[in-house]
Write a protein that holds these residues in place. Structure first.
Motif, PDB file in Angstrom:
ATOM      1  N   PHE A 171      69.825  84.274 -43.230  1.00 27.84           N
ATOM      2  CA  PHE A 171      70.808  83.214 -43.793  1.00 27.84           C
ATOM      3  C   PHE A 171      71.674  83.983 -44.845  1.00 27.84           C
ATOM      4  CE2 PHE A 171      67.821  82.898 -46.802  1.00 27.84           C
ATOM      5  CZ  PHE A 171      68.253  82.559 -48.038  1.00 27.84           C
ATOM      6  N   ALA A 172      72.923  83.287 -45.109  1.00 24.39           N
ATOM      7  CA  ALA A 172      73.715  84.069 -45.996  1.00 24.39           C
ATOM      8  C   ALA A 172      74.266  82.746 -47.039  1.00 24.39           C
ATOM      9  CB  ALA A 172      75.022  84.623 -45.495  1.00 24.39           C
ATOM     10  N   TYR A 173      74.028  83.132 -48.280  1.00 22.49           N
ATOM     11  CA  TYR A 173      74.532  82.225 -49.492  1.00 22.49           C
ATOM     12  C   TYR A 173      76.130  81.950 -49.492  1.00 22.49           C
ATOM     13  CZ  TYR A 173      69.801  82.374 -51.697  1.00 22.49           C
ATOM     14  OH  TYR A 173      68.607  82.525 -51.949  1.00 22.49           O
ATOM     15  N   PRO A 174      76.475  80.851 -49.877  1.00 21.83           N
ATOM     16  CA  PRO A 174      78.017  80.926 -49.739  1.00 21.83           C
ATOM     17  C   PRO A 174      78.655  81.895 -50.977  1.00 21.83           C
ATOM     18  CG  PRO A 174      76.728  78.706 -50.248  1.00 21.83           C
ATOM     19  CD  PRO A 174      75.658  79.752 -50.417  1.00 21.83           C
ATOM     20  N   GLU A 175      79.903  82.151 -50.934  1.00 22.81           N
ATOM     21  CA  GLU A 175      80.354  83.163 -51.881  1.00 22.81           C
ATOM     22  C   GLU A 175      80.300  82.719 -53.046  1.00 22.81           C
ATOM     23  OE1 GLU A 175      84.122  84.602 -50.747  1.00 22.81           O
ATOM     24  OE2 GLU A 175      83.737  84.245 -48.810  1.00 22.81           O
ATOM     25  N   THR A 200      73.802  79.840 -41.549  1.00 20.32           N
ATOM     26  CA  THR A 200      72.790  80.343 -40.680  1.00 20.32           C
ATOM     27  C   THR A 200      73.262  81.861 -39.891  1.00 20.32           C
ATOM     28  OG1 THR A 200      73.667  79.141 -38.969  1.00 20.32           O
ATOM     29  CG2 THR A 200      71.970  78.230 -40.263  1.00 20.32           C
ATOM     30  N   LEU A 201      72.292  82.770 -39.842  1.00 22.97           N
ATOM     31  CA  LEU A 201      72.507  83.932 -39.169  1.00 22.97           C
ATOM     32  C   LEU A 201      71.782  84.115 -38.098  1.00 22.97           C
ATOM     33  CD1 LEU A 201      72.873  86.318 -42.416  1.00 22.97           C
ATOM     34  CD2 LEU A 201      74.702  85.292 -41.247  1.00 22.97           C
ATOM     35  N   ARG A 253      61.690  72.446 -39.974  1.00 22.96           N
ATOM     36  CA  ARG A 253      63.009  72.197 -40.906  1.00 22.96           C
ATOM     37  C   ARG A 253      63.310  73.188 -41.769  1.00 22.96           C
ATOM     38  NH1 ARG A 253      60.875  67.763 -42.783  1.00 22.96           N
ATOM     39  NH2 ARG A 253      60.030  68.875 -44.655  1.00 22.96           N
ATOM     40  N   ASN A 254      62.564  73.534 -42.696  1.00 17.91           N
ATOM     41  CA  ASN A 254      62.906  74.339 -43.890  1.00 17.91           C
ATOM     42  C   ASN A 254      63.045  75.854 -43.732  1.00 17.91           C
ATOM     43  OD1 ASN A 254      62.535  71.971 -45.320  1.00 17.91           O
ATOM     44  ND2 ASN A 254      60.672  72.197 -45.991  1.00 17.91           N
ATOM     45  N   VAL A 255      62.432  76.293 -42.668  1.00 21.06           N
ATOM     46  CA  VAL A 255      62.526  77.817 -42.292  1.00 21.06           C
ATOM     47  C   VAL A 255      63.273  77.873 -41.048  1.00 21.06           C
ATOM     48  CG1 VAL A 255      61.319  79.863 -41.665  1.00 21.06           C
ATOM     49  CG2 VAL A 255      60.304  78.411 -43.644  1.00 21.06           C
ATOM     50  N   LEU A 256      63.072  77.269 -39.891  1.00 18.64           N
ATOM     51  CA  LEU A 256      63.533  77.739 -38.392  1.00 18.64           C
ATOM     52  C   LEU A 256      64.884  77.274 -38.409  1.00 18.64           C
ATOM     53  CD1 LEU A 256      60.268  77.419 -36.463  1.00 18.64           C
ATOM     54  CD2 LEU A 256      61.318  79.533 -37.300  1.00 18.64           C
ATOM     55  N   SER A 257      65.040  75.796 -38.758  1.00 22.36           N
ATOM     56  CA  SER A 257      66.190  75.144 -38.675  1.00 22.36           C
ATOM     57  C   SER A 257      67.378  75.775 -39.824  1.00 22.36           C
ATOM     58  CB  SER A 257      66.074  73.591 -38.794  1.00 22.36           C
ATOM     59  OG  SER A 257      65.327  73.150 -37.630  1.00 22.36           O
ATOM     60  N   PHE A 258      66.939  76.077 -40.926  1.00 21.40           N
ATOM     61  CA  PHE A 258      67.584  76.760 -41.937  1.00 21.40           C
ATOM     62  C   PHE A 258      68.247  77.662 -41.627  1.00 21.40           C
ATOM     63  CE2 PHE A 258      67.820  78.982 -45.980  1.00 21.40           C
ATOM     64  CZ  PHE A 258      68.760  78.103 -46.875  1.00 21.40           C
ATOM     65  N   VAL A 259      67.570  78.635 -40.860  1.00 24.25           N
ATOM     66  CA  VAL A 259      68.278  79.922 -40.453  1.00 24.25           C
ATOM     67  C   VAL A 259      69.096  79.748 -39.262  1.00 24.25           C
ATOM     68  CG1 VAL A 259      66.440  81.410 -41.968  1.00 24.25           C
ATOM     69  CG2 VAL A 259      66.108  80.827 -39.372  1.00 24.25           C
TER      70      VAL A 259
END
Length: 197
Positions: free
Chosen positions: A108-112, A121-122, A155-161
């Motif tokens: 994943f990437a944080y917002p700028e 999500t990446l 929810r917190n790992v798989l969906s998050f990415v």
């Protein structure tokens, strides 16, 4: 259509007799017979440190022993996580592995900086199956405990990415069921592997 399937065996005990390894083997055999490309990562065979600060998580890349695993996750079309339920969730070694390979810039990437928004999500376009063995009845875990540990992982790992859909297979009372019941579970795993679902 052939898919790249990555099976992650999350049992910390390297004993080859663990039922998680049989489930992984049957899924892999099914996937190979279905024409899919299969790779297996067994975390019990890996040596890596645990993260101890947010700075480590955000500023560094995975340790050398996990660089290949992180690339394999990025390269996969379908991921299969197989682990025993320990204290209601995944074993600590698997959680430590995920913290290392699901880092910013990889999963994943944080917002700028200075800009509002959510993490990006990446790992979109990938699906997953979560396979869990447990000592209690699977229905009891699902309905009494609401499958909280697995729900959090989904929810917190798989969906998050960006990994979805995520399907689940829960195998309960693994130490008390008959040999025939275990065989039926292995056959089901092979069938899931054939379709990489």
């Amino acid at each position: 259509m052939p898919r790249k399937v990555l099976i992650i065996v999350g049992h910390p005990d390297p004993n080859p007799q663990r039922f998680c390894r049989a489930l992984a083997q049957y899924y892999a055999e099914g996937a190979q017979s279905g024409g899919h490309l299969v790779r297996v990562i067994d975390i019990a065979a890996l040596d890596f440190p645990l993260l101890r600060s947010a700075a480590e998580f955000e500023a560094s890349s995975p340790p050398p022993t996990l660089v290949d695993a992180a690339r394999a996750i990025q390269d996969a079309d379908h991921l299969v996580f197989i682990f025993p339920l320990w204290l209601g969730t995944m074993p600590a070694l698997l959680k430590g592995f995920l913290e290392q390979v699901m880092r910013p810039g990889l999963a994943f990437a944080y917002p700028e900086k200075g800009k509002p928004g959510f993490a990006k999500t990446l790992l979109d376009g990938r699906s997953a199956r979560v396979v869990v063995t447990m000592g209690m009845p699977a229905l009891f875990y699902r309905f009494w405990y609401l499958g909280h540990g697995i729900a959090g992982f989904r929810r917190n790992v798989l969906s998050f990415v960006g990994i979805k859909p995520v399907r689940e297979s829960l195998f309960g009372m693994v130490d008390g069921v008959s040999v025939q019941k275990r065989k039926s579970w292995l056959v089901a795993m092979r069938q899931m592997g054939e379709t990489a679902s």
